[in-house]
Motif scaffolding. Structure first.
Motif, short mmCIF file in Angstrom:
data_model
loop_
_atom_site.label_atom_id
_atom_site.label_comp_id
_atom_site.label_asym_id
_atom_site.label_seq_id
_atom_site.Cartn_x
_atom_site.Cartn_y
_atom_site.Cartn_z
N GLY A 375 59.72 17.90 73.03
CA GLY A 375 60.35 17.06 72.30
C GLY A 375 61.14 15.72 70.92
N LEU A 376 60.94 17.51 70.35
CA LEU A 376 61.61 17.14 68.77
C LEU A 376 63.28 17.47 68.82
N ALA A 377 63.52 16.42 68.26
CA ALA A 377 64.79 16.41 67.29
C ALA A 377 64.69 17.32 66.44
N LYS A 378 63.95 16.97 65.11
CA LYS A 378 64.17 17.55 64.24
C LYS A 378 62.37 17.50 63.83
N VAL A 379 62.19 18.36 62.12
CA VAL A 379 60.79 18.42 62.07
C VAL A 379 60.95 18.29 60.41
N VAL A 380 60.08 17.71 59.36
CA VAL A 380 59.59 18.13 58.16
C VAL A 380 59.60 19.58 58.43
N ARG A 381 59.60 20.68 57.34
CA ARG A 381 58.88 21.91 57.54
C ARG A 381 58.15 22.18 56.21
N ALA A 382 56.46 21.93 55.54
CA ALA A 382 56.54 21.85 54.01
C ALA A 382 55.58 24.00 54.33
N SER A 383 55.50 24.71 53.89
CA SER A 383 55.41 26.05 53.29
C SER A 383 54.26 26.37 52.43
N VAL A 384 53.62 26.38 51.03
CA VAL A 384 52.82 26.97 50.30
C VAL A 384 53.25 28.16 49.73
N HIS A 385 53.14 28.44 48.34
CA HIS A 385 52.84 30.15 48.15
C HIS A 385 51.95 30.22 47.10
N VAL A 386 51.84 31.07 46.43
CA VAL A 386 51.14 32.24 45.77
C VAL A 386 50.96 30.40 44.26
N TYR A 387 52.37 30.01 43.56
CA TYR A 387 52.10 29.36 42.92
C TYR A 387 51.94 27.41 42.96
N THR A 388 52.00 27.42 44.34
CA THR A 388 51.71 26.27 44.80
C THR A 388 49.97 25.66 43.84
N ASP A 389 49.46 24.58 43.39
CA ASP A 389 48.56 24.10 43.29
C ASP A 389 48.02 22.50 43.67
N ASP A 390 46.82 22.06 43.55
CA ASP A 390 46.58 20.37 43.74
C ASP A 390 47.96 20.01 43.61
N ASP A 391 48.11 19.78 42.44
CA ASP A 391 48.99 18.46 41.71
C ASP A 391 49.99 18.61 42.89
N ASP A 392 50.26 19.78 43.39
CA ASP A 392 51.62 20.39 44.02
C ASP A 392 51.33 19.38 45.03
N LEU A 393 49.63 19.45 45.74
CA LEU A 393 49.91 18.91 47.22
C LEU A 393 49.66 17.37 47.27
N ASP A 394 49.05 16.69 45.71
CA ASP A 394 48.38 15.63 45.49
C ASP A 394 50.34 14.65 46.16
N ALA A 395 51.12 15.39 45.18
CA ALA A 395 52.74 15.04 45.15
C ALA A 395 53.22 14.84 46.18
N LEU A 396 52.92 15.85 47.56
CA LEU A 396 53.89 16.01 48.30
C LEU A 396 53.14 14.96 49.01
N VAL A 397 51.14 14.82 49.67
CA VAL A 397 50.83 13.85 50.22
C VAL A 397 51.05 12.73 49.47
N GLU A 398 50.98 12.14 48.54
CA GLU A 398 51.30 10.98 48.31
C GLU A 398 53.05 10.27 48.75
N ALA A 399 53.21 11.52 48.12
CA ALA A 399 54.75 11.01 48.31
C ALA A 399 54.99 10.02 50.10
#
Length: 854
Positions: A375-399
């Motif tokens: 029942g999904l028309a569209k999803v948001v997809r996030a994918s991490v990599h070796v250059y992803t740091d805690d600030d990146d995670l914070d920015a995504l979750v906060e946004a």
């Protein structure tokens, strides 16, 4: 036949994320969560590609390929080591889809052949199979999923026992979720029944173990651009023996076959029979460089790191109110999918991009077999990599939390524009009529600075002006009697002053169907007030929670304006705001955090804090394209029917019964409501508040700086430092003009007085302040001045003019009001339409009057 290739490099147990970020230039441009689409390239990979292109330019394509023969051969070895196969079982292709089509066509599927396909299959694979079903008569049987969302192994076994099958295929990880298929179990079942197993490893290469023997797959395809971090246009396929000997491409190429006679040819003895002669050798060398990086880091360490990182992200996003994870329980690896209640995933992606958080929205059309049953028309997809740091995670979750919260508020208070009784009798204004009157004799003249458009060249009017942010300002049309001044005409509202707040109010009122006139003292886009110039800051960091709601409203208002204008107006760079440690009025705000000088230097290498200073880091701070914003708001106002008259000073106004009489240099006009956004000229138009307002001259300057260095966008964003000389603020100019900076201090100034250019003393003071905290800044290259209208508490005046019902104002924005432009415009329109705005009580002009409301 050679032995299977194995990786010999050491496998570290932990990853140095900071080191990987240093090797990844793209980390400086935002927070990137699209490794499942196209990961950021390492600088060494880029260099490998460019070096070979240079060799081709110097020696020719064929000769350069010969020079790189050993390195090109190493690409096969590195690929084979990753897959646990022999190098001669690997072919390099242009994409995963190209590999899929060559492998499947080589199976020579015939009418009635059964293909058992997992619901995880990618759109291109599914379409190929469905086309073969329609055109060649094969039978495509889509396997059901089990309760965990992965392929139901029991149902697979039943399907295999039901009769001969020609192929089993699954995507190791689909494009539409973080599901990890039980590939080894699928492969074991297929092998037990003698059926080839084709694994689409497009989303798993580089993030999950892909040893083909361990997975039990005979055939594998993949791409380079995703988790392998290779350039686009690279892909691979692998075919294990003995199946390799039985497969032949339908369209042999000179690369994979030898023409031996008039009507005979021999296929290459290895998997290169599936390759084409023409290939992008530079891109293949980029793939080789990326594979070398993966082996250097150690695939097992990368797999473990990405899986743990994504698990943290999945947990944090799952805890955000209004956010629903879309991953099945069998999810793992580096991909996380989710939806925000009440918002299309594409809109979430757009709003995140405005905050420099980059990911993608995946529509059901890319994975019908997977998404439709869920029942999904569209999803948001996030994918991490070796250059992803805690600030990146914070920015995504906060946004995401901000976006979800705004969506909930919108759902609770749906937008409804209501008119007052008097407005209901007024017909909407016709198409925009623009007119001009002669400027007053006392109006100073100036030449627009380089970042302000000239208002001296009229542009022909159109009935439907474009909202393009790059076009000129709306131009005035001459006439003996201005059309906007028709005898007896009563406007719903007149807006005086068309800077950022006035133009925003004009647009909002016009779009609500009101008959509205905008009056501007000078030419549109002039440089005599507070709204001119190329850029302004936006930030969430404020010293008191009173501001939080308006800040959030402003961010949403800018996003709405961008959507209406189809133009990007805000570039989120992050911001640092520094002051002596221990100040009682320190900045704070949603998503902001305090950092010491060392951490500040890591965030913005170009900024050095004085001893004893700390800073607040605001990851959502950024830069507004101010000149474009003004153009856009005025154009949209005209499009909605507003009339605009520039070069028309307002000399006075007075109540006129239930209306307001507005006197201009061209004669009077009458309106039901008057909105004053006159900036530095407010004291003369609202004498009762003049004693509470101070007009101040401010100097800004551009300093020479290398845009690729620490004072460019990669080493600096929006900043301020509260120095003894004043509040120093600035950011790198996005047009390559160096570093823009200013001091939030200056002498009182009469707005009617001539405005000289910045003096040597003023620039010397600013240069000393810049040198204290921005080492490496060069000389001043250009300067500009503006006027601030200040209150003692540095809070704005937004609301009804004390003692003047029907007259509203927005002023005294004290050097920090531009960022609220669209939000204040909407607030003024609400007040004109008699919609209460208690959230603005803390900005009420009445607070300055003894006994007034606060």
């Amino acid at each position: 036949m050679s032995a299977p290739v194995t990786a010999t490099s050491p496998t570290p147990t932990t990853l140095d994320v900071a080191a990987e970020r240093m090797r990844t230039p793209g980390c400086s441009t935002g927070h990137h969560f699209n490794s499942a689409g196209a990961a950021l390239l390492a600088s060494s990979t880029v260099e490998a590609v460019i070096d070979h292109l240079r060799a081709e330019s110097l020696h020719g394509g064929y000769e350069a390929a010969k020079l790189a023969a050993d390195e090109l051969a190493a690409v096969y070895d590195r690929t084979a080591a990753l897959l646990g196969v022999h190098a001669d079982e690997v072919a390099l292709v242009e994409s995963a889809t190209a590999g899929w089509q060559r492998i499947v066509s080589s199976l020579r599927l015939r009418p009635g052949d059964r293909v058992l396909a997992a619901r995880s299959s990618y759109v291109s694979s599914a379409l190929h199979l469905l086309a073969a079903e329609r055109d060649a008569g094969i039978r495509v049987e889509v396997l059901p999923n089990g309760p965990d969302g992965a392929t139901d192994l029991e149902m697979l076994e039943r399907a295999l026992r039901a009769g001969p099958a020609a192929l089993v295929t699954a995507a190791h990880v689909p494009t539409s979720s973080g599901l990890v298929e039980p590939a080894a179990a699928i492969g074991a079942s297929a092998a037990a029944h003698g059926v080839p197993f084709l694994l689409d490893a497009t989303q798993s290469l580089g993030q999950l173990p892909t040893d083909m023997e361990a997975l039990g797959c005979d055939l594998l395809i993949g791409t380079g651009r995703k988790f392998l971090r290779a350039p686009r246009g690279t892909g691979l396929l692998a075919v294990r023996r003995p199946l390799l000997e039985r497969l032949a491409p339908q369209a042999p190429d000179v690369r994979g076959a030898l023409w031996t006679g008039e009507r005979s040819w021999e296929l290459a003895p290895d998997a290169r029979r599936f390759e084409l002669w023409e290939a992008a050798h530079a891109l293949r060398l980029g793939l080789g460089s990326a594979l070398a990086d993966l082996h250097r880091l150690g695939p097992r360490a990368v797999f473990a790191h990405l899986t743990a990182l994504a698990a943290r992200l999945r947990e944090r996003l799952g805890a955000v109110p209004g956010v629903r994870l879309a991953d099945p329980s069998a999810a793992g690896g580096a991909i996380v999918t989710f939806v925000v209640d009440g918002l299309d995933a594409g809109e979430v992606q757009r709003q995140l991009a405005l905050r420099r958080v980059y990911l993608v929205a995946v529509p059901a059309a890319h994975g019908r077999w997977d998404m439709d049953p869920r029942g999904l028309a569209k999803v948001v997809r996030a994918s991490v990599h070796v250059y992803t740091d805690d600030d990146d995670l914070d920015a995504l979750v906060e946004a995401v939390a901000q976006i979800a919260a705004a969506a909930r508020r919108t759902a609770r208070t749906p937008s409804d524009v209501t008119a007052t009784a008097s407005e209901a009798t007024t017909a909407p204004a016709p198409a925009a009529v623009r007119a001009t009157a002669s400027p007053s004799a006392s109006a100073p003249t100036s030449v627009p600075p380089p970042d302000s458009p000239s208002a001296s060249t009229p542009v022909p009017a159109t009935d439907t002006p474009s909202a393009s942010a790059s076009g000129p300002f709306p131009a005035a049309l001459p006439g003996a009697r201005p059309a906007w001044q028709a005898t007896g005409h009563l406007y719903d509202a007149v807006v005086v002053g068309l800077g950022v707040h006035g133009s925003a109010a004009l647009r909002q009122l016009a779009e609500r169907g009101l008959d509205v006139l905008g009056l501007e003292r000078f030419a549109l886009g002039h440089d005599l007030g507070s709204s001119h110039g190329a850029t302004r800051m936006i930030r969430r960091a404020y010293p008191h929670p009173d501001w939080d709601g308006l800040v959030d409203t402003a961010y949403r208002a800018w996003a709405e304006l961008e959507e209406a204008a189809k133009s990007r107006l805000v570039d989120v760079t992050g911001g640092l705001y520094a002051a002596p440690a221990g100040r009682p009025d320190a900045l704070r705000g949603p998503g902001c955090r305090s950092v010491d000088a060392d951490e500040a230097a890591r965030i913005f290498p170009g900024l050095r804090l004085p001893e004893g200073f700390t800073a607040v880091h605001d990851p959502a701070a950024g830069i507004i394209n101010a000149c474009q914003a003004l153009r856009v708001q005025l154009t949209l106002a005209e499009r909605a029917g507003a009339r605009i008259a520039d070069r028309t000073p307002v000399t006075d106004w007075q109540p006129d019964g239930d209306h307001v009489l507005v006197r201009t240099a061209s004669g009077p006009v009458r309106a039901r409501r008057l909105v004053l956004c006159a900036g530095p000229w407010t004291p003369s138009l609202v004498p009762s508040l003049a004693g509470h307002l101070t007009v101040t001259r401010i100097v800004n300057a551009y300093f020479a700086a290398d845009p690729r260095g620490p004072l460019g966008p990669s080493g600096l964003g929006s900043f301020s430092v509260d120095l003894p000389e004043g509040l120093l603020y600035g950011f790198p100019a996005d047009d390559g003009r160096g570093l823009k900076a200013g001091l939030d201090a200056g002498p009182p100034w009469d707005p009617e007085a001539a405005r000289p250019a910045a003096t040597a003393d003023e620039l010397t003071l600013l240069t000393r302040a810049v040198a204290r905290v921005l080492p490496g800044a060069g000389a001043v290259t250009e300067s500009l001045t503006c006027l601030y209208t200040m209150t003692a508490d540095r809070r704005f005046l937004v609301g009804e003019v004390p003692g003047a019902p029907g007259v509203l104002m927005a002023s005294a924005c004290s050097g920090h009001g531009f960022k609220f432009g669209p939000a204040i415009g909407a607030a003024l329109a609400d007040l004109v339409c008699e919609r209460p705005r208690p959230d603005l009580d803390f900005l009420s002009p009445a607070r300055l009057i003894p006994g007034g409301a606060r």
